[in-house]
Design an enzyme around this catalytic site. Sequence first.
Site, PDB file in Angstrom:
ATOM      1  CD1 TRP A  69      -2.369   1.796   0.772  1.00 28.11           C
ATOM      2  CD2 TRP A  69      -2.138   2.054   2.330  1.00 28.11           C
ATOM      3  NE1 TRP A  69      -3.138   2.767   0.800  1.00 28.11           N
ATOM      4  CE2 TRP A  69      -3.067   3.283   2.547  1.00 28.11           C
ATOM      5  CE3 TRP A  69      -1.404   2.028   3.644  1.00 28.11           C
ATOM      6  CZ2 TRP A  69      -3.503   3.736   3.431  1.00 28.11           C
ATOM      7  CZ3 TRP A  69      -1.895   2.821   4.713  1.00 28.11           C
ATOM      8  CH2 TRP A  69      -2.693   4.061   4.668  1.00 28.11           C
ATOM      9  CG  ASP A 111      -1.943  -2.741   7.583  1.00 25.34           C
ATOM     10  OD1 ASP A 111      -2.968  -2.786   8.613  1.00 25.34           O
ATOM     11  OD2 ASP A 111      -1.571  -1.875   6.754  1.00 25.34           O
ATOM     12  CE  LYS A 157     -10.710   0.242   3.917  1.00 26.61           C
ATOM     13  NZ  LYS A 157      -9.166   0.807   4.302  1.00 26.61           N
TER      14      LYS A 157
HETATM   15  C1  LMR Z   1      -7.255   2.642   0.199  1.00 29.63           C
HETATM   16  O1  LMR Z   1      -5.516   1.794  -0.404  1.00 29.63           O
HETATM   17  O2  LMR Z   1      -7.231   2.377  -1.422  1.00 29.63           O
HETATM   18  C2  LMR Z   1      -7.677   3.115   1.004  1.00 29.63           C
HETATM   19  O3  LMR Z   1      -7.036   2.064   2.358  1.00 29.63           O
HETATM   20  C3  LMR Z   1      -7.805   4.392   1.303  1.00 29.63           C
HETATM   21  C4  LMR Z   1      -6.140   4.702   1.756  1.00 29.63           C
HETATM   22  O4  LMR Z   1      -6.539   5.919   2.711  1.00 29.63           O
HETATM   23  O5  LMR Z   1      -5.876   4.800   0.271  1.00 29.63           O
END
Ligand code: LMR
Length: 398
Positions: free
Chosen positions: A130, A211, A246
């Site tokens: 991420w 996470d 979520k």
């Molecule tokens: C995402 O990956 O789209 C979500 O976790 C929202 C974010 O804050 O990036």
Amino acid sequence: MFSSLDALAPDPILGLIALANKDNNPRKVDLGVGVYKDESGLTPIMAAVKTAEFNCAEKELTKAYIGPAGPAEFNNGIRELIFGAQHPALQAGRVSTVLTPGGCGALRVGAEFLKRCNDNATVWVSDPTWANHLPLLGNAGLKLAEYPYYEAGSSTIKFDEMMSALANAGKGDIVLLHGCCHNPCGADLSEDQWQALTDLAAKNGFLPFIDLAYQGFGRGLDEDAFGPRLMAAQLPELLVASSCSKNFGLYRERVGSLSVLGDSSTQAEAALTHINNVVRGNYSMPPSHGGAIVGEILGDQALRQSWESELAAMRNRINQLRVLLVDKLSAQNVDADFSFIARQHGMFSFLGLSLAQVEQLREQYSIYMVGSSRVNIAGISQTNIDYVAQSIAAVLAR
Ligand code: LMR
């Protein structure tokens, strides 16, 4: 002071919200930011959340400070949700938990705590991961390294390469793992792979930092916590960041938790004093509203049942959409195998498109996804799925 500042480019994920909102095409489909959407495209407030919110307003007697760790009802409830109430580590008092402002708050507090434990620590993150993991951990002063995780061509986890890379992580290092529903690729570790990683952590001495942002969105509340539960049973130390954005739909309330597992209850208590101290020097204490809602749901049998069944409906909807999308794409006779989408879990999968194809989908079809071709499956519906499949087929055919 500010005259030298140039404006930054929009955030690669959050920037898509503004772009999609500006688009007046009635056929637009937003598969960008990771929020759950129902069949009508709405991100609903869960029924249990509405009731709990009402109950909390009735019960609340004061707005006095709640302290850096947050309320015990939340901390106990969320700890049991993550690890299971009967987990030996919980029975032994080896896990301390604090309420944090979202999963991001947990990651950041965890990173600052780890920096305090080892000034030289390197945190290994999956490639890909991420996008926000990098600033959340890196800005706390931790060094970053990558381990291979996902192979786009075969749409599978490169487990052997991952294990070879992590053989170089040793005592004092941290390995960030996605508990379930990997963001961005949707490919999760199998139970055997979790066991192999746990064995490696035990042998080499690195600290796993899990996470867990999507518990309940993949296979089920217990199934999605397999990794943290296994590691907590077999390792001396562990950190888990969880998010209620979520699974409770509490995105804007910013509710998450950070749990630290110590070798003994004394160590877990000592770690908690440091985590509280990190919190105090950061935002002093968390907001209480969202944590109170979650604490109320987890502590009330009827509310909990209602929440679990609504969460199961969300999970099932996503899993059905995954299967349907594979069928629809295959019905378009596309020259690519998308069957991996049905084998993956959670909100996200990579479609494997180029940036140019992602841009064509946005500019010509008003279909929004992250530049890497990560899609939020929950943004698909029975109404737009044919349009989505046809549009993807059209750009693939060029
Ligand atoms: C995402 O990956 O789209 C979500 O976790 C929202 C974010 O804050 O990036």
